[in-house]
Design a protein around this motif. Structure first.
Motif, mmCIF file in Angstrom:
data_model
loop_
_atom_site.group_PDB
_atom_site.id
_atom_site.type_symbol
_atom_site.label_atom_id
_atom_site.label_comp_id
_atom_site.label_asym_id
_atom_site.label_seq_id
_atom_site.Cartn_x
_atom_site.Cartn_y
_atom_site.Cartn_z
ATOM 1 N N GLU A 148 -2.541 -1.530 9.325
ATOM 2 C CA GLU A 148 -2.222 -2.947 9.161
ATOM 3 C C GLU A 148 -3.035 -3.567 8.028
ATOM 4 O OE1 GLU A 148 -0.991 -3.920 13.807
ATOM 5 O OE2 GLU A 148 -3.100 -3.965 13.192
ATOM 6 N N ARG A 149 -4.299 -3.188 7.917
ATOM 7 C CA ARG A 149 -5.116 -3.685 6.805
ATOM 8 C C ARG A 149 -4.554 -3.189 5.468
ATOM 9 N NH1 ARG A 149 -9.134 -2.000 10.149
ATOM 10 N NH2 ARG A 149 -9.766 -0.354 8.712
ATOM 11 N N GLU A 201 -3.364 -5.526 2.458
ATOM 12 C CA GLU A 201 -3.942 -5.297 1.132
ATOM 13 C C GLU A 201 -2.825 -5.120 0.113
ATOM 14 O OE1 GLU A 201 -6.748 -5.237 -1.588
ATOM 15 O OE2 GLU A 201 -7.419 -5.169 0.484
ATOM 16 N N TYR A 202 -1.833 -4.349 0.479
ATOM 17 C CA TYR A 202 -0.734 -4.038 -0.422
ATOM 18 C C TYR A 202 0.120 -5.272 -0.731
ATOM 19 C CZ TYR A 202 3.413 -1.715 -2.239
ATOM 20 O OH TYR A 202 4.452 -1.320 -3.020
ATOM 21 N N GLN A 248 -6.099 -3.373 -6.584
ATOM 22 C CA GLN A 248 -5.859 -1.955 -6.839
ATOM 23 C C GLN A 248 -7.107 -1.116 -6.581
ATOM 24 O OE1 GLN A 248 -2.868 -0.626 -7.350
ATOM 25 N NE2 GLN A 248 -2.059 -2.684 -7.139
ATOM 26 N N GLU A 249 -8.278 -1.636 -6.975
ATOM 27 C CA GLU A 249 -9.513 -0.877 -6.771
ATOM 28 C C GLU A 249 -9.804 -0.702 -5.279
ATOM 29 O OE1 GLU A 249 -10.528 -5.153 -6.781
ATOM 30 O OE2 GLU A 249 -9.381 -3.941 -8.171
ATOM 31 N N LYS A 250 -9.495 -1.700 -4.481
ATOM 32 C CA LYS A 250 -9.700 -1.619 -3.030
ATOM 33 C C LYS A 250 -8.703 -0.634 -2.418
ATOM 34 C CE LYS A 250 -11.240 -3.483 0.938
ATOM 35 N NZ LYS A 250 -12.591 -3.572 1.382
ATOM 36 N N LEU A 251 -7.470 -0.675 -2.872
ATOM 37 C CA LEU A 251 -6.471 0.285 -2.389
ATOM 38 C C LEU A 251 -6.925 1.709 -2.683
ATOM 39 C CD1 LEU A 251 -3.052 -1.361 -3.304
ATOM 40 C CD2 LEU A 251 -3.803 -0.713 -1.028
ATOM 41 N N ILE A 267 4.402 -8.494 -3.996
ATOM 42 C CA ILE A 267 4.661 -7.218 -4.640
ATOM 43 C C ILE A 267 5.938 -6.617 -4.069
ATOM 44 C CG2 ILE A 267 3.833 -4.838 -4.818
ATOM 45 C CD1 ILE A 267 1.057 -5.925 -5.039
ATOM 46 N N ASP A 268 6.773 -6.169 -4.935
ATOM 47 C CA ASP A 268 8.016 -5.532 -4.521
ATOM 48 C C ASP A 268 7.726 -4.100 -4.097
ATOM 49 O OD1 ASP A 268 10.617 -4.740 -4.171
ATOM 50 O OD2 ASP A 268 11.163 -4.843 -6.280
ATOM 51 N N LEU A 269 8.365 -3.668 -3.048
ATOM 52 C CA LEU A 269 8.174 -2.324 -2.514
ATOM 53 C C LEU A 269 8.476 -1.260 -3.564
ATOM 54 C CD1 LEU A 269 7.760 -0.389 -0.109
ATOM 55 C CD2 LEU A 269 10.161 -0.679 0.404
ATOM 56 N N ARG A 270 9.382 -1.540 -4.462
ATOM 57 C CA ARG A 270 9.816 -0.516 -5.411
ATOM 58 C C ARG A 270 8.984 -0.489 -6.680
ATOM 59 N NH1 ARG A 270 15.264 -3.127 -3.896
ATOM 60 N NH2 ARG A 270 13.865 -4.773 -4.413
ATOM 61 N N HIS A 271 7.848 -1.164 -6.729
ATOM 62 C CA HIS A 271 7.086 -1.161 -7.983
ATOM 63 C C HIS A 271 6.500 0.229 -8.241
ATOM 64 C CE1 HIS A 271 3.404 -1.327 -5.681
ATOM 65 N NE2 HIS A 271 2.677 -1.495 -6.746
ATOM 66 N N ARG A 272 6.256 0.486 -9.500
ATOM 67 C CA ARG A 272 5.784 1.794 -9.938
ATOM 68 C C ARG A 272 4.440 2.142 -9.313
ATOM 69 N NH1 ARG A 272 4.782 2.755 -16.080
ATOM 70 N NH2 ARG A 272 3.273 4.361 -15.683
#
Length: 174
Positions: A75-76, A80-81, A87-90, A156-161
């Motif tokens: 869930e976190r 985050e996403y 991005q650095e945290k991901l 953020i769109d699910l389909r992003h690169r």
């Protein structure tokens, strides 16, 4: 999830940095106050406004931290996403973590998560009245709330690169 809760989540990655900058601004304003052309009362009022803004932003961060503590790792990751976009945290905390799911499953998980997070906010006493009492004088937070209300969250769109959300193979479930 309520709009004010979404605004708090969107602000969360920035509140620490903004509070730090406000602290530096407060110190500089206080140090330079003897040279200023404004009246002493005006200078003190401005410093107090900055202090209040800093405290309110830190309260927002603490509220979101409290909600995050009640969530699972998955869930976190989803928060985050979608909301934090760090991005650095991901990469650091969730490196290699991915969700093999379809877009449909992803959006269902997000809806369940938003309901759960909303309930956690409410249980902890972070209501809309609390939000408005705390942030009514902070233009940053009120603009963020207005953006959410207008549907301009820019999620953020699910389909992003490079998406860590992977399509599940046919017949595979989460």
């Amino acid at each position: 999830m309520k709009e004010y809760q979404a605004a708090m989540l969107l602000a969360y990655p920035r509140v620490g940095r903004i509070a730090e900058h406000l602290g530096q601004l407060i110190e500089a304003k206080a140090a330079a106050s003897y040279r200023g052309r404004e009246r002493t009362e005006e200078c003190v009022e401005q410093i107090l406004r900055y202090l209040r803004a800093k405290d309110c932003l830190l309260a927002c961060g603490a509220a979101v931290d409290e909600v995050l503590a009640g969530l699972t790792r998955e869930e976190r990751f989803l928060l985050e996403y979608k909301y934090f976009r760090r991005q650095e945290k991901l990469a650091a905390e969730f490196g290699g973590f991915g969700l093999p799911c379809s877009e449909r499953q992803y959006y269902r998980m997000q809806r369940r998560l938003e309901r759960k997070a909303g309930e956690l906010f409410m249980r902890a006493g972070y209501t809309e009245a609390w939000f408005l009492r705390l942030f009514a004088d902070l233009p940053y937070m009120m603009r963020l709330l207005d953006s959410v209300r207008q549907g301009k969250k820019d999620m953020i769109d699910l389909r992003h690169r490079g998406s860590p959300i992977r399509r599940a193979k046919q017949g595979q479930s989460m």
